[in-house]
Design an enzyme around this catalytic site. Structure first.
Site, PDB file in Angstrom:
ATOM      1  NE  ARG A 118     -13.192  39.132  -7.359  1.00 15.08           N
ATOM      2  CZ  ARG A 118     -12.902  40.426  -7.390  1.00 15.08           C
ATOM      3  NH1 ARG A 118     -12.030  40.885  -8.288  1.00 15.08           N
ATOM      4  NH2 ARG A 118     -13.458  41.254  -6.560  1.00 15.08           N
ATOM      5  CE  LYS A 140     -12.153  16.329  -2.160  1.00 15.82           C
ATOM      6  NZ  LYS A 140     -12.390  15.242  -1.186  1.00 15.82           N
ATOM      7  CD  GLU A 182      -4.502   7.899   0.602  1.00 17.67           C
ATOM      8  OE1 GLU A 182      -5.445   7.480  -0.094  1.00 17.67           O
ATOM      9  OE2 GLU A 182      -4.667   8.510   1.681  1.00 17.67           O
ATOM     10  CE  LYS A 224      -7.587  12.721  -6.057  1.00 20.02           C
ATOM     11  NZ  LYS A 224      -7.012  13.255  -4.850  1.00 20.02           N
ATOM     12  CD  GLU A 234     -15.806  13.606  -1.688  1.00 21.74           C
ATOM     13  OE1 GLU A 234     -14.675  14.107  -1.861  1.00 21.74           O
ATOM     14  OE2 GLU A 234     -16.177  13.095  -0.644  1.00 21.74           O
ATOM     15  NE  ARG A 238     -12.220  14.324  -5.582  1.00 21.11           N
ATOM     16  CZ  ARG A 238     -11.516  15.389  -5.944  1.00 21.11           C
ATOM     17  NH1 ARG A 238     -12.006  16.235  -6.811  1.00 21.11           N
ATOM     18  NH2 ARG A 238     -10.332  15.620  -5.443  1.00 21.11           N
ATOM     19  CG  ASN A 242     -13.719   9.890   0.919  1.00 20.62           C
ATOM     20  OD1 ASN A 242     -12.626  10.414   0.745  1.00 20.62           O
ATOM     21  ND2 ASN A 242     -14.862  10.536   0.759  1.00 20.62           N
ATOM     22  CG  HIS A 245      -9.858   8.182   3.490  1.00 19.13           C
ATOM     23  ND1 HIS A 245      -9.369   7.131   2.731  1.00 19.13           N
ATOM     24  CD2 HIS A 245      -8.971   9.195   3.319  1.00 19.13           C
ATOM     25  CE1 HIS A 245      -8.253   7.512   2.118  1.00 19.13           C
ATOM     26  NE2 HIS A 245      -7.982   8.764   2.463  1.00 19.13           N
ATOM     27  CG  HIS A 249     -11.334  11.776   9.255  1.00 17.31           C
ATOM     28  ND1 HIS A 249     -12.489  12.503   9.164  1.00 17.31           N
ATOM     29  CD2 HIS A 249     -10.390  12.662   9.611  1.00 17.31           C
ATOM     30  CE1 HIS A 249     -12.246  13.765   9.449  1.00 17.31           C
ATOM     31  NE2 HIS A 249     -10.976  13.889   9.720  1.00 17.31           N
ATOM     32  CG  HIS A 262      -3.953  10.732   5.650  1.00 15.48           C
ATOM     33  ND1 HIS A 262      -5.211  10.951   6.177  1.00 15.48           N
ATOM     34  CD2 HIS A 262      -4.138  10.421   4.345  1.00 15.48           C
ATOM     35  CE1 HIS A 262      -6.117  10.781   5.225  1.00 15.48           C
ATOM     36  NE2 HIS A 262      -5.491  10.459   4.106  1.00 15.48           N
TER      37      HIS A 262
HETATM   38  N1  LIG Z   1      -5.840  17.809  -1.552  1.00 13.86           N
HETATM   39  C1  LIG Z   1      -6.080  16.534  -1.420  1.00 13.86           C
HETATM   40  O1  LIG Z   1      -6.810  15.919  -2.206  1.00 13.86           O
HETATM   41  C2  LIG Z   1      -5.419  15.785  -0.300  1.00 13.86           C
HETATM   42  C3  LIG Z   1      -5.446  14.384  -0.280  1.00 13.86           C
HETATM   43  C4  LIG Z   1      -4.771  13.726   0.742  1.00 13.86           C
HETATM   44  C5  LIG Z   1      -4.097  14.455   1.726  1.00 13.86           C
HETATM   45  N2  LIG Z   1      -4.093  15.819   1.672  1.00 13.86           N
HETATM   46  C6  LIG Z   1      -3.374  16.617   2.670  1.00 13.86           C
HETATM   47  O2  LIG Z   1      -1.988  16.357   2.501  1.00 13.86           O
HETATM   48  C7  LIG Z   1      -1.321  16.594   3.740  1.00 13.86           C
HETATM   49  C8  LIG Z   1      -0.364  15.457   3.996  1.00 13.86           C
HETATM   50  O3  LIG Z   1       0.556  15.397   2.934  1.00 13.86           O
HETATM   51  P1  LIG Z   1       1.935  14.611   3.054  1.00 13.86           P
HETATM   52  O4  LIG Z   1       1.671  13.251   3.569  1.00 13.86           O
HETATM   53  O5  LIG Z   1       2.636  14.779   1.766  1.00 13.86           O
HETATM   54  O6  LIG Z   1       2.658  15.360   4.272  1.00 13.86           O
HETATM   55  P2  LIG Z   1       3.657  16.603   4.331  1.00 13.86           P
HETATM   56  O7  LIG Z   1       3.416  17.557   3.263  1.00 13.86           O
HETATM   57  O8  LIG Z   1       3.588  17.078   5.742  1.00 13.86           O
HETATM   58  O9  LIG Z   1       5.074  15.902   4.100  1.00 13.86           O
HETATM   59  C9  LIG Z   1       5.505  14.914   5.014  1.00 13.86           C
HETATM   60  C10 LIG Z   1       6.939  15.181   5.495  1.00 13.86           C
HETATM   61  O10 LIG Z   1       7.850  14.817   4.447  1.00 13.86           O
HETATM   62  C11 LIG Z   1       8.750  15.909   4.192  1.00 13.86           C
HETATM   63  N3  LIG Z   1       9.110  15.785   2.785  1.00 13.86           N
HETATM   64  C12 LIG Z   1       8.320  16.037   1.708  1.00 13.86           C
HETATM   65  N4  LIG Z   1       8.944  15.653   0.588  1.00 13.86           N
HETATM   66  C13 LIG Z   1      10.166  15.198   0.950  1.00 13.86           C
HETATM   67  C14 LIG Z   1      11.265  14.664   0.238  1.00 13.86           C
HETATM   68  N5  LIG Z   1      11.216  14.469  -1.080  1.00 13.86           N
HETATM   69  N6  LIG Z   1      12.370  14.323   0.918  1.00 13.86           N
HETATM   70  C15 LIG Z   1      12.404  14.465   2.286  1.00 13.86           C
HETATM   71  N7  LIG Z   1      11.395  14.926   3.020  1.00 13.86           N
HETATM   72  C16 LIG Z   1      10.271  15.291   2.351  1.00 13.86           C
HETATM   73  C17 LIG Z   1       7.961  17.126   4.570  1.00 13.86           C
HETATM   74  O11 LIG Z   1       8.820  18.216   4.835  1.00 13.86           O
HETATM   75  C18 LIG Z   1       7.228  16.635   5.819  1.00 13.86           C
HETATM   76  O12 LIG Z   1       8.080  16.693   6.937  1.00 13.86           O
HETATM   77  C19 LIG Z   1      -2.403  16.754   4.781  1.00 13.86           C
HETATM   78  O13 LIG Z   1      -2.512  18.120   5.111  1.00 13.86           O
HETATM   79  C20 LIG Z   1      -3.660  16.278   4.089  1.00 13.86           C
HETATM   80  O14 LIG Z   1      -4.817  16.929   4.554  1.00 13.86           O
HETATM   81  C21 LIG Z   1      -4.737  16.491   0.680  1.00 13.86           C
END
Ligand SMILES: NC(=O)c1ccc[n+]([C@@H]2O[C@H](COP(=O)([O-])OP(=O)(O)OC[C@H]3O[C@@H](n4cnc5c(N)ncnc54)[C@H](O)[C@@H]3O)[C@@H](O)[C@H]2O)c1
Length: 358
Positions: A118, A140, A182, A224, A234, A238, A242, A245, A249, A262
């Site tokens: 939990r 999130k 971003e 943020k 949201e 919030r 977007n 987006h 998206h 992304h």
């Molecule tokens: N929770 C939220 O508010 C929120 C907001 C935006 C995006 N997201 C989510 O985040 C995800 C995308 O995140 P991301 O863009 O970080 O992608 P990711 O986590 O897939 O990382 C991108 C790539 O970079 C590599 N990597 C990470 N750090 C590294 C480093 N320091 N050195 C070398 N390689 C490294 C990873 O292994 C991966 O191959 C999606 O699933 C998306 O839905 C969530």
């Protein structure tokens, strides 16, 4: 080092931003006297940062959980697998998890933490630029379902976010550029000064100058944090996060999440949505061009590729849960640093998409 606070009453937490600051992680965890601590990371990061992680084990009793690298592993099976690992390692309600990675590791770890017994504490140590300015802050958490991205998840805040800009040195250039989208978004929606700073310091930022990076990451997190503090779930404000987006998206969806990162899709979305604002007379041509220029300055492509059919993009937007009776809610700039939310019909969006081809 900079310290920020996300003000959410008893769920408030600190974000610290600096370089070579992992000692602060050890201090934080020791001060909390957790019964056990687990670090979740992926195979790529384990290969690069194995020594750093093993070093942490000298000061902390740490279990390490490694998942494969990729968005496809942000799913319910890996969620379940991590729960199994926690149970096997006798994690209890006073245990803590550390998410060491990008948004995929962060979202999955946060979701596991929010449900294990939990809810247990978790700490974000984001290693991509996107995770440092966006996904690690705000609480999130999610995994994907085959029928939709981020469809299963919770709002669950971390207890601490540690942003070490040093990790960005190993990040692939393409991922770095995608994260910049971003940051540009924060500038357009909230902060004209940040917009000017980005315009004037692109060389330093692209060369990974530590001070410039820390400054734009801290400012992004501050924005943020401010937005999330006012509207955690949201229900209103919030939604401005977007910006870019809605179209972005749709671009990701119609290209099966394979062709663009992304941030790359969001860059096109920001330009397309700026053109909707121009069409409505909210901004003039020069402001739309300023946004386009900043996107290009950071090596991102603002134009929407011709082969992505406007009608397919619109159909995808209409399926989104935010669409109402054929109208789509979109965040539109009124000037650099201020946005508004309006309901737009599809013809207007289609026109802007066509204008955003070049
Ligand atoms: N929770 C939220 O508010 C929120 C907001 C935006 C995006 N997201 C989510 O985040 C995800 C995308 O995140 P991301 O863009 O970080 O992608 P990711 O986590 O897939 O990382 C991108 C790539 O970079 C590599 N990597 C990470 N750090 C590294 C480093 N320091 N050195 C070398 N390689 C490294 C990873 O292994 C991966 O191959 C999606 O699933 C998306 O839905 C969530």
């Amino acid at each position: 080092m900079e310290t920020l606070r996300v003000g959410l009453g008893e769920r408030s937490y600190e974000i610290i931003i600096g370089e070579k600051i992992l000692d602060r992680l050890i201090e934080f965890i020791q001060s909390k006297r957790y019964s056990s601590t687990g670090l979740v990371t992926n195979e790529t990061l384990w290969d690069i940062y194995k020594n750093t992680i093993v070093e942490l084990k000298k000061d902390l009793p740490l279990s390490i959980f490694i998942i494969p690298d990729g968005e496809e592993y942000k799913d319910i099976l890996w969620f379940y697998h991590l729960h199994t690992k926690l149970l096997q390692n006798r994690f209890d309600r006073s245990s803590c998890l550390i998410a060491f990675g990008g948004g995929v590791v962060g979202d999955l770890t946060g979701f596991v933490a929010s449900t294990y017994m939990r809810g247990i504490d978790y700490i974000q140590v984001p290693t991509t630029l996107l995770a440092q300015v966006d996904s690690s802050v705000g609480g999130k958490t999610a995994v994907n379902h085959p029928l939709g991205k981020n469809m299963i998840g919770t709002f669950y805040q971390p207890v601490f976010v540690l942003i070490d800009t040093g990790f960005l040195k190993t990040l692939p250039q393409r991922e770095f550029r995608a994260g910049m989208a971003e940051i540009i978004k924060y500038a357009v929606i909230w902060d004209e000064k940040l917009f000017s700073f980005l315009r004037e310091n692109s060389n330093k930022i692209s060369d990974m100058d530590h001070h410039a990076l820390r400054s734009i990451i801290a400012r992004s997190c501050e924005i943020k944090a401010e937005v999330v503090s006012r509207d955690e779930r949201e229900s209103g404000l919030r939604a401005i996060l977007n910006y870019g987006h809605t179209i972005g998206h749709a671009i990701e969806t119609v290209t099966g999440y394979r062709r663009f990162l992304h941030g790359e899709a969001i860059a096109m979305g920001m330009y397309g949505e700026a053109l909707i604002a121009r069409g409505r007379g909210l901004i003039d041509n020069s402001t739309a061009n300023e946004i386009k220029g900043l996107i290009k300055l950071y090596g991102l492509e603002p134009s929407i590729p011709g082969e992505l059919r406007g009608n397919d993009l619109i159909s995808s937007m209409l399926l989104d849960k935010k669409a109402k009776a054929g109208r789509i809610r979109i965040i539109l700039p009124e000037r650099i640093g201020k946005v508004t939310i309006e309901e737009i019909d599809k013809e207007e969006i289609l026109r802007a998409i066509n204008d955003a081809r070049v």
